[in-house]
Design a protein around this motif. Structure first.
Motif: not given
Length: 154
Positions: A31-32, A37-38, A41-46, A103-107
């Motif tokens: 994920l990191l 294409t994320a 910050p989203a990659k780090v949180v996921l 789920g929130y971050v991906v959404a």
């Protein structure tokens, strides 16, 4: 608890721990450092949610291992058992939180509001498991009280 059952359970726990450790490394790193294409910050949180979620699973596995050891030693009604059960409840709660967070971050990144609802439902189901373990903890407390009363009578 018979020795073959204990041995089988411990084997399953070892396999589960190793699989969760491998998944923690592969999923967290993928994920990191993956070529998605994320935004960063989203990659780090996921990635953090995945790593910490699998760490919660590992805490639960170690706690079950320790409870099995207490059963084998016939000291499952001791105060130590409650700490391990509390650790399992906290670990399950942590998994529920990290599923909801992921789920929130991906959404948000993929603009999929239905995913928030889906991850909320999964988180509530996982939290339900934590509540079941909490009820079992209350039963353990009641049984420990009966055990102490029986020892006092004897």
């Amino acid at each position: 608890m018979p020795l073959p059952v204990t041995t089988l359970l411990r084997g399953i726990l070892v396999v589960g721990f190793l699989v969760s450790l491998a998944a923690q490394i592969v999923v967290g790193g993928g994920l990191l450092f993956g070529d998605g294409t994320a935004p960063l910050p989203a990659k780090v949180v996921l990635s953090a949610a995945a790593v910490l979620g699998f760490a919660c699973v590992q805490v639960a596995i170690v706690s079950v291992w320790r409870l099995v050891s207490l059963v084998r030693q016939k000291t499952v009604f001791s105060p130590v058992a409650f700490r391990w059960v509390d650790a399992i409840i906290a670990a399950i709660g942590g998994v529920a939180f990290f599923v909801l967070l992921a789920g929130y971050v991906v959404a948000e990144v993929d603009d999929a509001p239905g995913l928030i609802l889906l991850s909320t439902v999964f988180s509530l189901l996982i939290a339900g498991v934590a509540l079941i373990v909490y009820v079992q903890r209350m039963l353990l407390a009641q049984a420990a009280g009966f055990s102490a009363e029986l020892e006092a009578v004897i």
